[in-house]
Design an enzyme around this catalytic site. Structure first.
Site, short mmCIF file in Angstrom:
data_model
loop_
_atom_site.label_atom_id
_atom_site.label_comp_id
_atom_site.label_asym_id
_atom_site.label_seq_id
_atom_site.Cartn_x
_atom_site.Cartn_y
_atom_site.Cartn_z
N LYS B 96 0.81 -1.14 -0.14
CA LYS B 96 0.15 0.11 0.06
C LYS B 96 1.07 1.34 -0.02
O LYS B 96 1.78 1.30 0.64
CB LYS B 96 -1.13 -0.06 1.13
CG LYS B 96 -1.87 0.94 1.15
CD LYS B 96 -2.82 0.95 2.53
CE LYS B 96 -3.98 1.95 2.60
NZ LYS B 96 -4.86 1.95 3.86
N SER B 171 -9.65 2.34 2.78
CA SER B 171 -8.93 2.74 1.96
C SER B 171 -7.93 2.06 1.23
O SER B 171 -7.22 2.26 0.18
CB SER B 171 -8.08 3.71 2.67
OG SER B 171 -7.13 3.23 3.63
N SER B 195 -10.03 -0.20 7.18
CA SER B 195 -9.35 0.07 5.86
C SER B 195 -8.78 -1.15 5.26
O SER B 195 -8.33 -1.30 3.91
CB SER B 195 -8.43 1.11 5.86
OG SER B 195 -8.66 2.62 5.73
#
Lengths: 499, 500
Positions: B96, B171, B195
């Site tokens: 990420k 996210s 997330s």
């Protein structure tokens, strides 16, 4: 202006850079005089993803300070974020301790100037509110083409020492700072080099009419970086406030700056513009437990408080105020003095005289050419490099007291000792300085001197009852012994022969 | 195994196809060890798939092919020399874009950091390199991890591989989409309020938010420090656990990370000993019909396996979302203060003074959701309001924690849906932040309480994946894995392939 009807009330916030190798939340070293932005790493620069790690050495230095000033060391301390934007602040928040500081309370004993240099002034105890740890910020400077920022100072461990409003004059504030610096440096907590910005001070000043119990509105002057600056600023600010009040105006609560060049204060921001720092507990640093074992270990490192030492020297060792005060100002010197007293406990005042007068004088003399000292680079000898060791000075005082050498000879021995580091006895022997205590030889000289018609008048006066007249005979005798005669013995033999 | 055994195994193993992209990490590890697959061959296949599909899915924002190939070849060489570093050696893990990798962008999908190259590796990256894993490209996300749809990325859109008209969740939307699209076998996400788990649920993959403190946050760009955790994402429970084991190591650079002595994990429990708590009335609260049905089916399955199902009371759970939006935004307002254009990141060209430069850089560099949360967080910490908001939220947070800990005294895990409804259409909720904030209603309490929580695929709502959510006591990750492994083994959701 009638200052005598006003009382000045002062509280100080003193920011001290703690003596640690590395920064307070990063493992990068810090020091003075490096190229800009050399002493930084991702943590110091606040790069995304970096986290603070508390430097235990900084916490221990803060605890040690607390123990030096008899503060309470709480079971735990914690960090908060103080949020404000400024380019010298890498994270735009400063890690500090708002609610759970590392030390609580405590006091600092101060000494006010006496009526003369030789007379001790009043002593007072100034209470501390608390001391907390925080991180220093960088430095922003403006050049013609723009602004420059150096983060070398960012993250240097700072201890903020906050007093109660116990100080009543600029002189007291200066005395407090002097006492604080002495305690901090003697405990090894901080170097307090103000030239390097290692000690900075904010002064909270208010005034009230004598006898009033309510405190007046205060102002805070930020970032004073010398003791004389603190003194000047407080005098200026108190006078300003008194003038304002006497002319019927009110004091505004405001933050002020100080211009040391023209010795004037100025308004930085008033109450309406005061920052809202939006403090909250730092989520990256868990509450730190302070174990009692740590406190006990650090307690052993607490040196004797300077004024405690002063009292002991005056009361137990019989030193005069001036010698005691000179010694306590320098821990190494006082320790040196005490080592000498240990070696020869009979005459502490005698030792103190040598240390305060002769040793300090010779240490401060710039030395240019002895052995390894370079001829071109003058070197001031430090106590650690001093060739005389405490026991050697003690030996010198001892043989002087015992009459082996005269006081005059002792000066010569001291000079040689300072130069070479030899024992007093060896120097005396090598130079043939031993005082002549051979009664037979001395009696012969005395008889010859008495027989000299030049002194007949003095002998007659002595015999007629003028005690002092005997002294006129001692000079020629001493001269003929080349100064080696023991004065006490001369006196005794003379009286015998003159009957 | 010898050659004949191998041939039998080859013929009977349904995964032994050309579809390397569908292999689990566990299977890849077996093949690499057996010598039937090289890391280089695997990476070549994945890179081909990346070129074919990434534009469509939008999962990756950066992939340095030569670097990936070099890492694969180095791994193959190690293995050849008998120096393989462990089960992850040679297996790609995608990262990420809020986790620092030295020499690679660290954009957090923000214009603010669009040009930032990280000068250091996060702790998890060091741990992965030590395990021989291949650090494989960077994944899209909501800007600074603020969002539930990855639509807040300032860099690009990411689409749900199960329905390209829909969002992948967020996210960590890039992480979940990359796994579901078969672009990579393992990925790292980060989870502040859901997330990892919410996009895992929306994309039909497995995602764990570990116990707070289990994985070092050093190198994770902070959103809300007291809630953030890095976590593993994968297509199977085994893979998720394999990745977790590599990440969960002590690190002195994060003071909130457990040291060696604190890592006392709770043992797994056999399914017939398992006590599952269901919060009273949980499926009545705006949960979609098919999501509720899938959750009930999962509960029924566990009951049929001998697990004990009990109702638990978590009365303060209703406070979780408002509490979260006070605590998280307060911390974010401070954490994101450092992005001012002075040292790195976007710097406005318009400014004439240092302070103006900071103001303009922030105004230009942050997107609307990030600004909304900074303003909210600044407000709740302000003098005169902090007591009414921030301080009260802290009290609610400790209440939520104590209620959860009390419930977890009586049960091993608490089971809920991961998200009330399946993935929505792109653009559907972006203008309605309050509606969007409800996506995290089931996931937020685990962050507030610091508890481990796992999302496991458990069915479909029409064509869209749905997951259930297990929360356990601190350090009960093994329990969560063991409980969900039983479910996974009895169902066909493992390695489910999105119809791309």
């Amino acid at each position: 202006m009638s200052e005598s009807t006003w009382e000045i009330v002062i509280g100080l916030e003193v920011h001290v850079q703690l003596r640690t190798r590395t920064k307070v939340f990063a493992s990068v070293p810090w020091g003075f005089g490096e190229e800009p932005n050399e002493q930084v790493d991702p943590v110091v620069l606040g790069l995304p993803g970096t986290l603070p790690v508390v430097n235990r050495a900084a916490v221990e230095q803060a605890i040690l300070f607390g123990l030096v000033v008899d503060a309470t060391i709480p079971e735990r301390c914690a960090w908060d974020r103080k949020n404000y934007f400024y380019p010298d602040n890498p994270k735009n928040y400063q890690l500090t301790q708002k609610d759970f500081p590392v030390t609580l309370g405590g006091q600092v004993e101060i000494e006010l100037p006496g009526p003369s240099r030789n007379v001790m002034g009043e002593h007072k105890s100034i209470r501390l509110h608390h001391a907390h740890l925080e991180e220093d910020v960088g430095k922003l400077s403006h050049s013609g083409s723009g602004s420059l920022v150096d983060y070398n100072r960012a993250g240097v461990p700072l201890l903020e020492i906050v007093t109660e409003p116990d100080l009543r004059s600029a002189t007291e504030a200066a005395a407090f700072l002097n006492a604080l610096v002495t305690m901090l440096t003697q405990a090894g907590v901080a170097d307090c080099d103000m030239e390097k910005g290692q000690l900075r001070c904010d002064a909270n000043v208010s005034v009230r009419r004598l006898g009033d119990t309510q405190l007046g509105t205060r102002t805070e002057t930020k970032n004073l970086n010398s003791i004389s600056g603190v003194r000047d600023c407080i005098q200026y600010e108190a006078a300003r406030q008194i003038r304002e009040l006497e002319e019927g105006r009110k004091i505004t609560q405001e933050t002020r700056g100080w211009n040391a060049v023209n010795a004037r204060g100025y308004v930085l921001r008033d109450k309406e513009d005061a920052h809202d720092y939006r403090y909250f507990p730092d989520p990256d640093i868990p509450t730190l437990k302070i174990s009692r074992a740590t406190v006990e270990r650090l307690q052993k490192l607490v040196p004797e408080r300077p004024f405690h030492r002063q009292r002991r020297y005056m009361e137990k060792l019989g030193l005069p105020y001036t010698s005691a005060s000179v010694l306590i100002a320098d821990k190494a010197l006082a320790d040196w003095f005490e080592a000498a007293v240990m070696a020869y406990p009979k005459n502490p005042s005698g030792i103190a005289n040598w240390v305060v007068n002769d040793l300090l004088r010779d240490l401060s003399v710039v030395t240019t050419a002895v052995d390894s000292f370079s001829e071109t680079t003058p070197i001031k000898v430090s106590l650690a490099d001093c060739r005389i060791k405490p026991a050697q000075l003690a030996g010198l005082v001892k043989i002087t007291d015992e009459g082996v050498i005269s006081k005059q000879q002792a000066k010569e021995v001291f000079a040689e000792m300072f130069r070479t580091g030899q024992e007093a006895g060896d120097i005396v022997n090598a130079k043939g300085l031993r005082q002549n205590s051979d009664a037979g030889e001395l009696e012969k000289i005395i008889q010859e001197v008495i027989a000299d018609p030049a002194v007949a008048k003095s002998i007659a006066e002595y015999r007629a009852g003028n005690e002092k007249a005997i002294n006129a005979l001692k000079g020629p005798i001493m001269k003929r012994t080349q100064g080696k005669a023991n004065p006490a013995m001369i006196d005794q033999l003379l009286r015998k022969h003159l009957g | 195994m010898d050659k004949s055994q191998f041939l039998v195994w080859l013929m009977t193993n349904p995964d032994m196809s050309d579809a390397l992209h569908l292999l689990s990490a566990t299977e890849i590890a077996q093949r690499l060890q057996a010598g039937t697959l090289t890391s280089r061959a695997l990476v070549d296949a994945l890179l081909a798939r990346y070129h074919a599909l990434n534009k469509k899915v939008g999962a990756f924002t950066y992939l340095a092919e030569p670097d990936v190939i070099a890492q694969a070849e180095a791994s193959d060489l190690r293995r050849k020399q008998g120096k393989a570093l462990g089960p992850l050696d040679g297996i790609p893990v995608a990262i990420k874009d809020n986790i620092a990798v030295k020499g690679q962008p660290l954009t957090c999908s923000s214009k603010m950091l669009a040009k930032l190259i990280s000068p250091y590796d996060a702790h998890v990256i060091e741990a992965l390199r030590a395990a021989g894993a291949i650090i494989y490209g960077r994944l899209n996300m909501d800007e600074f991890a603020m969002g539930s749809s990855t639509e807040n990325s300032a860099l690009q859109k990411t689409y749900n591989p199960w329905d390209l008209a829909r969002i992948p969740g967020g996210s960590s939307g890039g992480s979940a989409a990359a796994l579901a699209a078969g672009l990579v076998p393992l990925a790292l996400g980060s989870d502040t309020g859901g997330s990892i788990r919410q996009p895992a649920s929306h994309c039909g993959v497995v995602g764990l938010k570990p116990t707070y403190g289990l994985i070092s946050r050093y190198g994770l760009v902070a959103f809300a420090s007291s809630l953030d955790q890095i976590g593993p994402m994968a297509r199977s429970i085994d893979d998720c656990e394999l990745l977790l084991n590599a990440l969960a190591t002590p690190d002195a650079r994060d003071m909130t990370c457990f040291d060696k002595e604190q890592r006392t994990s709770l043992p797994p429990v056999a399914v017939n000993q398992l006590r599952i708590g269901i919060p009273r009335g949980i499926l009545d609260k705006g949960v979609g019909q098919e999501v509720a049905a899938a959750t009930r089916a999962a509960i029924d399955f566990y009951r049929s396996q001998g697990a004990t199902i009990v109702e638990v009371d978590l009365p303060s759970s209703d406070l979780a979302v408002p509490t979260y939006y006070v605590v998280a935004t307060a911390e974010a307002s401070s954490n994101l203060a450092r992005y001012d254009g002075v040292r790195y990141g976007h710097r406005s060209a318009q400014a004439t003074t240092p302070v103006e430069m900071m103001t303009l850089s922030r105004s230009e560099g942050f997107g609307p959701e990030v600004k909304r949360r900074i303003l909210l967080g600044t407000f709740v910490l302000s003098a005169g309001y902090a007591d009414a908001y921030y301080v009260r939220a802290l009290r609610a947070r400790s209440k939520i924690l104590s209620e959860h800990l009390a419930a977890l005294e009586k049960v091993d895990v608490i089971l809920t849906p991961t998200v009330p409804t399946p993935a929505f259409k792109a653009g559907e909720k972006i203008s309605d932040p309050l509606q969007l904030y409800l996506e995290d209603i089931f996931t937020i309490p685990a962050n507030l309480a610091g508890l481990p929580a796992l999302s496991v695929p458990c069915g479909k709502s029409q064509h869209l994946p749905v997951g259930f959510h297990l929360v356990g006591a601190p350090l009960s990750e093994k329990k969560l894995f063991a409980a969900s492994r039983v479910f996974e083994a009895a169902h066909s959701y493992r390695h489910q392939q999105a119809p791309l």
